[in-house]
Design an enzyme around this catalytic site. Structure first.
Site, PDB file in Angstrom:
ATOM      1  N   ASP A  35       0.873  -1.159   0.000  1.00 19.48           N
ATOM      2  CA  ASP A  35       0.000   0.000   0.000  1.00 19.48           C
ATOM      3  C   ASP A  35       0.928   1.232   0.000  1.00 19.48           C
ATOM      4  O   ASP A  35       2.099   1.128   0.375  1.00 19.48           O
ATOM      5  CB  ASP A  35      -0.866  -0.049   1.268  1.00 19.48           C
ATOM      6  CG  ASP A  35      -1.567   1.257   1.531  1.00 19.48           C
ATOM      7  OD1 ASP A  35      -2.239   1.771   0.617  1.00 19.48           O
ATOM      8  OD2 ASP A  35      -1.436   1.785   2.661  1.00 19.48           O
TER       9      ASP A  35
ATOM     10  N   ASP B  83      -0.139   5.116   0.896  1.00 14.52           N
ATOM     11  CA  ASP B  83      -0.401   6.119   1.934  1.00 14.52           C
ATOM     12  C   ASP B  83      -0.448   5.495   3.329  1.00 14.52           C
ATOM     13  O   ASP B  83      -1.171   4.521   3.565  1.00 14.52           O
ATOM     14  CB  ASP B  83      -1.730   6.827   1.654  1.00 14.52           C
ATOM     15  CG  ASP B  83      -1.718   7.520   0.298  1.00 14.52           C
ATOM     16  OD1 ASP B  83      -0.915   8.436   0.119  1.00 14.52           O
ATOM     17  OD2 ASP B  83      -2.502   7.112  -0.584  1.00 14.52           O
TER      18      ASP B  83
END
Lengths: 280, 280
Positions: free
Chosen positions: A63, A65
């Protein structure tokens, strides 16, 4: 060696040290990826499952953020800059701007659930201005740039990120980012973090047409890499989107819990990390 | 006067001149919008419909690309610039870049039909690079900016656009843009065309979550303006997306046919324009 083995030890009688020795014998390249499964093995041991399996690890997906950098802190800074810009531009108190942001964000997430556009700061800015009765054509670009230039100037990779990506790159384990959000701004973040050279692919929810935890976005990323789900790890900070999503898509999930939240109940196995440095 | 009347004359016995006189008596403000319905009335007369209706015209909505400016010519220039950049950056012939663009564009339109993301040049660039086996993380931003900076520097409003928008603005008829595409780039185009000051709202398919001819995008635009469908005209160049879409959504459709295509068969009324100057 192109492929690095991933070993999941499922016997309570095998200590971590013995796991290492066993695995080192089993696969020539074990020590280079031990960092990836040490804690996972301990957790497995505790579950009294008596089984040893070895499989090929070809890719690690991340991922973006809050996983590769601290989004939450940067977001607060950027929001404040945006509200201050609004105050100076339109003579509307920054507090009213922040309230309008929250309202606009909520409306868009209700109107456009599960797609990347709900995160788009141009749309949020446009809606904010509409809610405040201010000119909403073009001005959203100014608010958008104020927000993102503040955020992009303030972010830096989390501790261990560059070293980890570099290590995977040198081990020829393929890397990818699988992220909710629009592609344009995610490319700008990757450039600002200085990690583009270590990444093979990026799939945004804008491209996938769905957001995590929908398995499609994980599979799109794996397809670009020509890797099967059980040949890949996924590391992310959101338990629901990243861990549950990766598990449902057949990847091996790692939960990056930097805020020390209590571990959620789950009917599947995952590994908890408190820092990406644990993987080094 | 805030509201300008729109008069649809549906009697074969009433000449255009008599329409003017009749309407001028009927509504004080008729002459100020006669330009909008003159040709439409003639067409109506030919249909032998004996009915006179008067209604309020509160808004004029526009498509953006190829309606307010010539997109097709600018797109070709921008594509060439992008391919030449690719050639110099990666030593891949411009022709191969253009073929990869077409393939990437086709793939995305198949994968993401009916949503704005299929037009996103960041996604198209990313896919192009993937198809060509070139680095696809961050580099898409460079291709995106080459494309859009070329296009944005080359575009100008079509003849009559600024005068028409200015006239509507002074008549207090509300104006909006209702456009397929991502919001960010449409705001940049409006800024480049210098027409932001005349526009009240913009709705992109990214915000609406659907593309034209889906009625939702037209209704979203009208809702922002607090105007009912039959109080608004819609002007656009695509017969299927703009004219059929606007009609299905209950607006009065105007087809801007700048390339003199044969008029399609339609089971509803619309007005054909060959230039926006006809409305002045």
């Amino acid at each position: 060696m192109n492929v690095c083995s991933y070993v999941s030890i499922r016997t309570p009688s095998v200590s971590v040290n013995r796991v290492c020795v066993f695995s080192a014998k089993k696969t020539g390249n074990f020590f280079s990826f031990l960092f990836l499964c040490k804690k996972y093995d301990i957790m497995e041991s505790a579950k009294n499952i008596c089984e040893v399996t070895a499989m090929a690890l070809k890719a690690v997906l991340f991922d973006l953020d809050n996983t590769l950098y601290d989004f939450s802190t940067a977001h607060k800074l950027a929001l404040r800059a945006m509200a201050e810009y609004g105050e100076s531009r339109f003579d509307v108190p920054a507090r009213r701007f922040l309230l309008a942001y929250q309202q606009a964000d909520k409306q868009l997430k209700e109107e456009l659930p599960y797609v990347a556009a709900c995160h788009n700061r141009v749309l949020i800015s446009q809606r904010m201005l509409e809610l405040l009765g201010l000119p909403s054509v073009v001005t959203p670009l100014e608010l958008y740039e104020t927000y993102w230039s503040t955020l992009l100037h303030s972010i830096k990779p989390r501790e261990g990120v560059v070293e980890l990506l570099s290590r995977l790159h040198h081990q020829r384990i393929r890397t990818g980012i699988c992220t909710d959000m629009t592609a344009h701004i995610q490319h700008r973040k990757i450039a600002a973090l200085g990690i583009a050279g270590y990444l093979d692919v990026m799939v945004s929810s804008e491209e996938a047409g769905v957001e995590k935890p929908n398995p499609k976005i994980f599979h799109d990323c794996l397809n670009k890499l020509h890797v099967r789900p059980n040949e890949a790890l996924f590391i992310g900070d959101s338990f629901e989107r990243d861990v549950c999503g990766a598990h449902a898509a057949g990847l091996i999930p790692f939960w990056l819990n930097t805020t020390n939240e209590p571990a959620p109940e789950a009917d599947f196995r995952y590994k908890e990390l408190h820092s990406l440095k644990e993987l080094l």
